[in-house]
Design a protein around this motif. Sequence first.
Motif, PDB file in Angstrom:
ATOM      1  N   TYR A  98      -0.810   9.006  -6.729  1.00 60.37           N
ATOM      2  CA  TYR A  98      -2.145   9.582  -6.512  1.00 60.37           C
ATOM      3  C   TYR A  98      -3.011   9.380  -7.753  1.00 60.37           C
ATOM      4  CZ  TYR A  98      -5.105  12.791  -3.751  1.00 60.37           C
ATOM      5  OH  TYR A  98      -6.101  13.334  -2.971  1.00 60.37           O
ATOM      6  N   ALA A  99      -2.400   9.422  -8.926  1.00 60.15           N
ATOM      7  CA  ALA A  99      -3.152   9.303 -10.175  1.00 60.15           C
ATOM      8  C   ALA A  99      -3.378   7.853 -10.598  1.00 60.15           C
ATOM      9  CB  ALA A  99      -2.425  10.040 -11.294  1.00 60.15           C
ATOM     10  N   THR A 100      -2.759   6.894  -9.884  1.00 57.81           N
ATOM     11  CA  THR A 100      -2.879   5.498 -10.305  1.00 57.81           C
ATOM     12  C   THR A 100      -3.346   4.559  -9.197  1.00 57.81           C
ATOM     13  OG1 THR A 100      -0.519   5.178  -9.825  1.00 57.81           O
ATOM     14  CG2 THR A 100      -1.115   5.709 -12.099  1.00 57.81           C
ATOM     15  N   LEU A 101      -2.769   4.686  -8.002  1.00 61.30           N
ATOM     16  CA  LEU A 101      -3.060   3.753  -6.916  1.00 61.30           C
ATOM     17  C   LEU A 101      -4.086   4.287  -5.923  1.00 61.30           C
ATOM     18  CD1 LEU A 101       0.607   2.585  -6.182  1.00 61.30           C
ATOM     19  CD2 LEU A 101      -1.097   1.471  -7.606  1.00 61.30           C
ATOM     20  N   GLY A 102      -4.106   5.608  -5.727  1.00 64.31           N
ATOM     21  CA  GLY A 102      -5.063   6.184  -4.800  1.00 64.31           C
ATOM     22  C   GLY A 102      -4.410   7.037  -3.730  1.00 64.31           C
ATOM     23  N   GLU A 103      -5.242   7.638  -2.884  1.00 66.28           N
ATOM     24  CA  GLU A 103      -4.791   8.639  -1.921  1.00 66.28           C
ATOM     25  C   GLU A 103      -3.916   8.044  -0.810  1.00 66.28           C
ATOM     26  OE1 GLU A 103      -7.376  12.202  -1.244  1.00 66.28           O
ATOM     27  OE2 GLU A 103      -7.569  11.266   0.730  1.00 66.28           O
ATOM     28  N   LEU A 104      -4.341   6.932  -0.214  1.00 70.75           N
ATOM     29  CA  LEU A 104      -3.553   6.321   0.856  1.00 70.75           C
ATOM     30  C   LEU A 104      -2.197   5.823   0.355  1.00 70.75           C
ATOM     31  CD1 LEU A 104      -3.461   5.397   3.841  1.00 70.75           C
ATOM     32  CD2 LEU A 104      -4.387   3.193   3.076  1.00 70.75           C
ATOM     33  N   PRO A 105      -2.128   5.075  -0.755  1.00 67.90           N
ATOM     34  CA  PRO A 105      -0.807   4.684  -1.280  1.00 67.90           C
ATOM     35  C   PRO A 105       0.071   5.899  -1.615  1.00 67.90           C
ATOM     36  CG  PRO A 105      -2.514   3.339  -2.291  1.00 67.90           C
ATOM     37  CD  PRO A 105      -3.217   4.425  -1.531  1.00 67.90           C
ATOM     38  N   ALA A 106      -0.555   6.983  -2.092  1.00 65.90           N
ATOM     39  CA  ALA A 106       0.221   8.192  -2.399  1.00 65.90           C
ATOM     40  C   ALA A 106       0.884   8.739  -1.141  1.00 65.90           C
ATOM     41  CB  ALA A 106      -0.680   9.253  -3.024  1.00 65.90           C
ATOM     42  N   MET A 107       0.191   8.666  -0.011  1.00 65.35           N
ATOM     43  CA  MET A 107       0.788   9.133   1.238  1.00 65.35           C
ATOM     44  C   MET A 107       1.937   8.216   1.659  1.00 65.35           C
ATOM     45  SD  MET A 107      -0.401  11.970   2.255  1.00 65.35           S
ATOM     46  CE  MET A 107       0.151  11.994   3.961  1.00 65.35           C
ATOM     47  N   GLY A 108       1.796   6.918   1.393  1.00 66.21           N
ATOM     48  CA  GLY A 108       2.903   6.010   1.678  1.00 66.21           C
ATOM     49  C   GLY A 108       4.126   6.343   0.851  1.00 66.21           C
ATOM     50  N   VAL A 109       3.907   6.678  -0.427  1.00 67.21           N
ATOM     51  CA  VAL A 109       5.016   7.077  -1.300  1.00 67.21           C
ATOM     52  C   VAL A 109       5.602   8.406  -0.829  1.00 67.21           C
ATOM     53  CG1 VAL A 109       5.645   7.754  -3.640  1.00 67.21           C
ATOM     54  CG2 VAL A 109       4.112   5.818  -3.275  1.00 67.21           C
ATOM     55  N   ALA A 110       4.732   9.308  -0.375  1.00 65.78           N
ATOM     56  CA  ALA A 110       5.218  10.592   0.152  1.00 65.78           C
ATOM     57  C   ALA A 110       6.165  10.364   1.321  1.00 65.78           C
ATOM     58  CB  ALA A 110       4.039  11.455   0.584  1.00 65.78           C
ATOM     59  N   ALA A 111       5.861   9.371   2.150  1.00 72.88           N
ATOM     60  CA  ALA A 111       6.754   9.041   3.268  1.00 72.88           C
ATOM     61  C   ALA A 111       8.127   8.639   2.747  1.00 72.88           C
ATOM     62  CB  ALA A 111       6.149   7.915   4.104  1.00 72.88           C
ATOM     63  N   CYS A 112       8.145   7.869   1.639  1.00 68.63           N
ATOM     64  CA  CYS A 112       9.417   7.465   1.025  1.00 68.63           C
ATOM     65  C   CYS A 112      10.208   8.680   0.559  1.00 68.63           C
ATOM     66  CB  CYS A 112       9.155   6.542  -0.166  1.00 68.63           C
ATOM     67  SG  CYS A 112       8.292   5.019   0.226  1.00 68.63           S
ATOM     68  N   LEU A 113       9.519   9.592  -0.121  1.00 62.00           N
ATOM     69  CA  LEU A 113      10.197  10.756  -0.691  1.00 62.00           C
ATOM     70  C   LEU A 113      10.685  11.716   0.392  1.00 62.00           C
ATOM     71  CD1 LEU A 113       7.820  11.487  -3.702  1.00 62.00           C
ATOM     72  CD2 LEU A 113      10.070  10.408  -3.764  1.00 62.00           C
TER      73      LEU A 113
END
Length: 486
Positions: A98-113
């Motif tokens: 969220y602090a580097t790539l943006g909101e949408l990529p952060a949600m993609g990472v959230a899916a991973c976690l």
Amino acid sequence: MPTLRQQLFRIKPVPRQKEDVETDLKRTIGLFSLTMVGVGSTIGTGIFFILSESVPVAGPAVIWSFVIAGAVAGLAVICYAELAGSVPVSGSSYSYAYATLGELPAMGVAACLLLEYGVAGAAVAVGWSQYVNQLLFNLFGFQIPHALAYAPEEGGIVNLPAILLLAMCCFLLVRGTGESIVVNAIMVCLKIGVLIFFICVGVTGWDSNNFADFAPFGISGVVAGSGLIFFSYVGMDAVATAGDETKNPKKTMPRALIAALIIVTSVYVLVAVAALSAQPWEKFDGQTAGLSAILENIVGSQWPGTVVAAGAVISIFSVTLVSIYGQSRILFTMAGDGMMPKLFREVNPRTLTPVKGTIVVSAVIAVLAGFIPLNFLAEMTSIGTLVAFVVVSLAVIILRVREPNLERGFKVPFYPVLPVVSIIGCFWIISSLQIITIVVFIIWTAFILGLYFIFGRKSSVLGKQLAEAGPTNPESARTDSTGGAK
């Protein structure tokens, strides 16, 4: 009105606070306890069964497979250490993205976690049921009926021990983080003690001839073994989910990550050496409860196997505890950002823990553990972690370029070589996974991103703050680590 692209890639400013970052949670976790969270979430079922899978592929050179897998995980952990000291909040790689790539990529990472912690928690709970049955048989001569110990696809009705385990972990976490962390630390010490016991007894059966044909399948076998062994390193990033509850997080989190990696890798390599010294590598193929069997053959008695089975029961309990903890804290952070319902952000005023969120997480994982077989759950565990590792390594590079003067409690050495090598290593392991695993992962990620477009994009706290600040004063929308406006 911001464009769709501006909405999807809006970046949450890095918190500028130091050790006193504001949080709704209670800071109770010190260096030792946080290190035990990392060790506890990593040393789980893997080391108790992975040798029977990896030794037939690599031979005695599986020792190097452990080292290589640990090196790949270690590169990512070093990157985690820099980000944990720079962005000392909960949320792990979700917050970093969220602090580097943006909101949408952060949600993609959230899916991973969410996949990593949810599926891993269910998988180890199912494994716990099997070890409980083994321990009951060794001690008392009976087992839990098959119908109540296995999922429907495995010929049972429900995996009741797995559900009971998740209920116990949920109860501990609801009572308070401090108590849960103490229990976890005790369990981690006990299971390390059991593995040290295995090492000490195992080397008494040392036979140098077992290492004569050290690498029967060459370097390709060593590399293949590393891909299998990586499962045993999943969970190290649990340390990064505890930023809001850690004392002096800028210094404590990097130290705990590196200490946990050293402990885990050392234990794994020593267990592998002891096991291979006591048993020819050809006998590992298809061996169940391998560590127990090796000790029983050395001593000529059942009691060492009972000790190892007890260690496995304790080990898996602590892994499940940390899985629920990590899942609930990621959802807590996401809810603070408006990406998840407020339910996950509600904190009990007495225990200062997200009680409702913890109960929901435990219930969902319990359903998975109770009715889905272990083999399907285990296949989905690694890919979420690997993608999260890629994002963390990439985030280190982006933050170094974008905010070179940001205060960092720890810096990755040999930058940018190590982050780049970390990314390459993670993609290398991903390429060795089954196609069905990758396909299911893509479908799951698409589902979470769909939820973002339906719910998160409109309810985003950062989006609302940017809209209120207006185009002339974007700095007034700078957010703190809890998602609130400064």
